[in-house]
Motif scaffolding. Structure first.
Motif, PDB file in Angstrom:
ATOM      1  N   ARG A  61       0.852  -0.799  -0.132  1.00 30.92           N
ATOM      2  CA  ARG A  61      -0.079  -0.010   0.030  1.00 30.92           C
ATOM      3  C   ARG A  61       0.951   1.404   0.212  1.00 30.92           C
ATOM      4  NH1 ARG A  61      -4.577  -1.491   4.026  1.00 30.92           N
ATOM      5  NH2 ARG A  61      -2.975  -1.157   6.022  1.00 30.92           N
ATOM      6  N   GLY A  62       2.205   0.827  -0.007  1.00 31.83           N
ATOM      7  CA  GLY A  62       3.674   2.272  -0.292  1.00 31.83           C
ATOM      8  C   GLY A  62       3.776   2.920   0.683  1.00 31.83           C
ATOM      9  N   THR A  63       2.869   1.820   2.643  1.00 36.10           N
ATOM     10  CA  THR A  63       3.782   2.076   3.483  1.00 36.10           C
ATOM     11  C   THR A  63       4.928   2.178   4.000  1.00 36.10           C
ATOM     12  OG1 THR A  63       0.967   1.160   3.967  1.00 36.10           O
ATOM     13  CG2 THR A  63       3.390   1.664   6.055  1.00 36.10           C
ATOM     14  N   LEU A  64       5.677   1.289   3.846  1.00 35.07           N
ATOM     15  CA  LEU A  64       6.912   1.492   4.204  1.00 35.07           C
ATOM     16  C   LEU A  64       7.945   2.458   2.664  1.00 35.07           C
ATOM     17  CD1 LEU A  64       9.247  -1.956   3.562  1.00 35.07           C
ATOM     18  CD2 LEU A  64       9.867   0.214   2.420  1.00 35.07           C
ATOM     19  N   MET A  65       7.253   2.463   1.899  1.00 31.88           N
ATOM     20  CA  MET A  65       8.398   4.019   1.102  1.00 31.88           C
ATOM     21  C   MET A  65       7.821   4.974   1.360  1.00 31.88           C
ATOM     22  SD  MET A  65      10.323   4.700  -0.919  1.00 31.88           S
ATOM     23  CE  MET A  65      10.760   3.091  -2.177  1.00 31.88           C
ATOM     24  N   ALA A  66       6.593   5.573   2.183  1.00 33.87           N
ATOM     25  CA  ALA A  66       6.647   6.598   2.443  1.00 33.87           C
ATOM     26  C   ALA A  66       6.764   6.647   3.953  1.00 33.87           C
ATOM     27  CB  ALA A  66       5.095   6.239   3.035  1.00 33.87           C
ATOM     28  N   ASP A  67       7.157   5.957   4.763  1.00 40.09           N
ATOM     29  CA  ASP A  67       7.701   6.087   6.176  1.00 40.09           C
ATOM     30  C   ASP A  67      10.002   6.350   6.053  1.00 40.09           C
ATOM     31  OD1 ASP A  67       5.823   5.630   7.712  1.00 40.09           O
ATOM     32  OD2 ASP A  67       5.748   3.287   8.066  1.00 40.09           O
ATOM     33  N   ALA A  68       9.885   5.405   4.816  1.00 40.48           N
ATOM     34  CA  ALA A  68      11.319   5.680   4.053  1.00 40.48           C
ATOM     35  C   ALA A  68      11.669   6.575   3.423  1.00 40.48           C
ATOM     36  CB  ALA A  68      11.680   4.219   3.113  1.00 40.48           C
ATOM     37  N   GLN A  84      15.198   8.912  -6.733  1.00 39.12           N
ATOM     38  CA  GLN A  84      14.299   9.184  -7.783  1.00 39.12           C
ATOM     39  C   GLN A  84      13.797   7.262  -7.644  1.00 39.12           C
ATOM     40  OE1 GLN A  84      15.475   8.619 -11.687  1.00 39.12           O
ATOM     41  NE2 GLN A  84      16.415  11.242 -11.700  1.00 39.12           N
ATOM     42  N   VAL A  85      12.080   7.528  -6.813  1.00 42.29           N
ATOM     43  CA  VAL A  85      11.023   6.295  -6.109  1.00 42.29           C
ATOM     44  C   VAL A  85      10.775   6.194  -7.343  1.00 42.29           C
ATOM     45  CG1 VAL A  85       9.356   5.648  -5.236  1.00 42.29           C
ATOM     46  CG2 VAL A  85      11.360   7.391  -4.599  1.00 42.29           C
ATOM     47  N   HIS A  86      11.408   3.982  -8.001  1.00 39.60           N
ATOM     48  CA  HIS A  86      10.748   3.067  -8.646  1.00 39.60           C
ATOM     49  C   HIS A  86       9.924   2.264  -7.668  1.00 39.60           C
ATOM     50  CE1 HIS A  86      12.501   5.462 -12.104  1.00 39.60           C
ATOM     51  NE2 HIS A  86      13.031   5.644 -11.664  1.00 39.60           N
ATOM     52  N   ASP A 104       2.873  12.906  -5.713  1.00 41.85           N
ATOM     53  CA  ASP A 104       4.086  12.690  -6.719  1.00 41.85           C
ATOM     54  C   ASP A 104       4.977  11.913  -6.760  1.00 41.85           C
ATOM     55  OD1 ASP A 104       4.712  14.598  -5.340  1.00 41.85           O
ATOM     56  OD2 ASP A 104       3.988  16.434  -6.993  1.00 41.85           O
ATOM     57  N   GLY A 105       5.229  11.328  -5.424  1.00 36.85           N
ATOM     58  CA  GLY A 105       7.097  11.148  -5.247  1.00 36.85           C
ATOM     59  C   GLY A 105       7.075  10.127  -5.890  1.00 36.85           C
ATOM     60  N   VAL A 106       6.158   9.147  -6.794  1.00 37.50           N
ATOM     61  CA  VAL A 106       6.961   8.659  -7.467  1.00 37.50           C
ATOM     62  C   VAL A 106       7.089   8.077  -8.940  1.00 37.50           C
ATOM     63  CG1 VAL A 106       6.185   5.760  -8.069  1.00 37.50           C
ATOM     64  CG2 VAL A 106       5.621   6.475  -6.054  1.00 37.50           C
ATOM     65  N   ALA A 107       8.614   8.232 -10.351  1.00 39.15           N
ATOM     66  CA  ALA A 107       9.108   9.231 -10.899  1.00 39.15           C
ATOM     67  C   ALA A 107       8.438   7.547 -11.548  1.00 39.15           C
ATOM     68  CB  ALA A 107      10.694   8.459 -10.770  1.00 39.15           C
ATOM     69  N   ALA A 108       7.823   6.936 -11.238  1.00 34.59           N
ATOM     70  CA  ALA A 108       7.222   5.482 -12.050  1.00 34.59           C
ATOM     71  C   ALA A 108       7.409   4.169 -11.666  1.00 34.59           C
ATOM     72  CB  ALA A 108       8.737   5.279 -13.353  1.00 34.59           C
ATOM     73  N   TRP A 109       5.985   3.268 -12.319  1.00 39.56           N
ATOM     74  CA  TRP A 109       5.928   1.963 -12.022  1.00 39.56           C
ATOM     75  C   TRP A 109       6.081   1.313 -13.159  1.00 39.56           C
ATOM     76  CZ3 TRP A 109       2.791   6.293 -10.121  1.00 39.56           C
ATOM     77  CH2 TRP A 109       2.712   6.128  -9.039  1.00 39.56           C
ATOM     78  N   HIS A 110       6.711  -0.013 -12.689  1.00 40.92           N
ATOM     79  CA  HIS A 110       7.061  -0.859 -13.494  1.00 40.92           C
ATOM     80  C   HIS A 110       6.263  -2.030 -13.242  1.00 40.92           C
ATOM     81  CE1 HIS A 110      10.342   2.085 -14.248  1.00 40.92           C
ATOM     82  NE2 HIS A 110      10.312   1.974 -13.766  1.00 40.92           N
ATOM     83  N   ASP A 111       5.895  -3.120 -14.338  1.00 41.97           N
ATOM     84  CA  ASP A 111       5.647  -4.698 -14.150  1.00 41.97           C
ATOM     85  C   ASP A 111       6.411  -5.598 -13.533  1.00 41.97           C
ATOM     86  OD1 ASP A 111       2.847  -3.844 -14.932  1.00 41.97           O
ATOM     87  OD2 ASP A 111       3.126  -4.152 -16.972  1.00 41.97           O
ATOM     88  N   ASN A 112       7.999  -5.084 -14.282  1.00 38.24           N
ATOM     89  CA  ASN A 112       8.783  -6.351 -14.142  1.00 38.24           C
ATOM     90  C   ASN A 112      10.411  -5.475 -13.910  1.00 38.24           C
ATOM     91  OD1 ASN A 112       9.645  -6.650 -16.917  1.00 38.24           O
ATOM     92  ND2 ASN A 112       8.071  -8.058 -16.648  1.00 38.24           N
ATOM     93  N   ALA A 113      11.588  -5.481 -13.332  1.00 37.50           N
ATOM     94  CA  ALA A 113      12.735  -5.223 -13.185  1.00 37.50           C
ATOM     95  C   ALA A 113      12.960  -4.643 -15.020  1.00 37.50           C
ATOM     96  CB  ALA A 113      13.930  -6.199 -12.775  1.00 37.50           C
TER      97      ALA A 113
END
Length: 326
Positions: A61-68, A84-86, A104-113
């Motif tokens: 849910r984005g919790t870890l990244m928000a806290d980090a 830059q957050v991916h 808007d803190g996410v630079a991009a979402w990805h389906d895989n690496a």
């Protein structure tokens, strides 16, 4: 298993009190903050490159990244400015929750690496590897059969295209192969060795490989039959950390760990941070301290869960792995 997991995360509220399981970031904000500070120290060890990609696999849910990010902004603003957050996430519903948490803190979402941009990266994955599909082999007589699922039940066929299997094993013994995880780790380790950076994974499983059936499912925070309702329950299996470390080293990266999660988080100061949060908000003190205890105590998540890190071979051991073999 892969098809069931894809359907599961695309169609339901999986995480939290109303879901089927609760992850460490949802228990305590200290968890994400400590991982953010871990990433900040690793960034300094890397020579503080700018820009640098901060990547999370399976961000929930984005919790870890928000806290980090909150912890990073407070303790090391230069790193916050450089990163830059991916996010690597396939579920549309979870992407929406992550967008709510991170704006808007996410630079991009990805389906895989494969679509991650090139360059140095610091990678986080909490309870990501356990959801990747496994293969199971069953000892039958003098040989081995592979277990498959057909029409909602297990069936067996002669084993082909398999890893080395034990010569000696009792009838009915099960050997699991984290083939998808090994392929993923090999790709990631190759990237880290060539482009720089580090990856941290926290998940559950034994420190050493061995026989046993670890396939399991959760529904409403209780154990469930993995085959009863595919796509409607959380299906996972233990992570073979020792095998993944060997794969990473073969691909050219350094691997540190696994170490018990409890010792790792204590070395990062999680218990101290939880006590600070408890003093700042007395009405939630009991919850904060209880969550921290569950994360680090051997009888909680502290022993079953492990931490493993991969990194460029010239980097020193990251925080929490200083006494772990490289």
């Amino acid at each position: 298993m892969a098809r069931a997991a894809t359907a599961y995360y695309a169609g339901r509220e999986a995480i939290g009190a109303r879901g089927d399981f609760t992850t460490a970031p949802e228990m305590s904000q200290a968890f994400g903050e400590c991982l953010g500070l871990w990433a900040a120290v690793v960034w300094q060890q890397m020579g503080a490159p700018a820009p640098v990609h901060l990547v999370e696999f399976g961000p929930g849910r984005g919790t870890l990244m928000a806290d980090a990010l909150r912890g990073i902004a407070s303790a090391m603003p230069a790193f916050r400015a450089a990163l830059q957050v991916h996010l690597v996430e396939t579920s549309p519903s979870l992407r929406a929750r992550q967008a709510e948490a991170l704006g808007d803190g996410v630079a991009a979402w990805h389906d895989n690496a494969t679509t991650l941009p090139p360059g140095p990266a610091i990678i986080l994955g909490n309870e990501f590897l356990d959801a990747l599909p496994i293969r199971q082999f069953v000892r039958r007589g003098a040989g081995w059969a592979e277990r498959f699922v057909q029409d909602g039940a297990f069936m067996e066929a002669p084993a082909q295209d398999h890893p080395p299997l034990p010569v000696e094993a009792p009838e009915g013994a099960i050997q699991e192969w984290n083939q998808a995880s090994e392929s993923f780790i090999a790709t990631l380790a190759t990237r880290l060795a060539a482009q720089g950076g580090a990856a941290l994974f926290l998940d559950y499983g034994p420190a050493e490989s061995g026989l046993g059936d670890s396939l399991q499912a959760l529904s409403g925070h209780d154990a469930a039959d993995p085959l009863a309702e595919p796509g409607s329950v959380d299906i996972t299996a233990h992570v073979d950390f020792a095998a993944l470390a060997r794969v990473a080293r073969t691909a050219g990266a350094a691997a540190h760990g696994p170490v018990p999660q409890g010792l790792f988080l204590q070395s990062l100061g999680l218990v101290t941070r939880a006590a600070m949060l408890a003093r700042a908000a007395p009405h939630t003190a009991g919850m904060q301290l209880s969550a921290a205890q569950r994360l680090v105590a051997p009888e909680g998540m502290g022993r079953l869960f492990k931490a493993l890190t991969l990194c460029h071979p010239q980097l020193p051991a990251p925080p929490g792995f200083e006494v772990s073999p490289a």
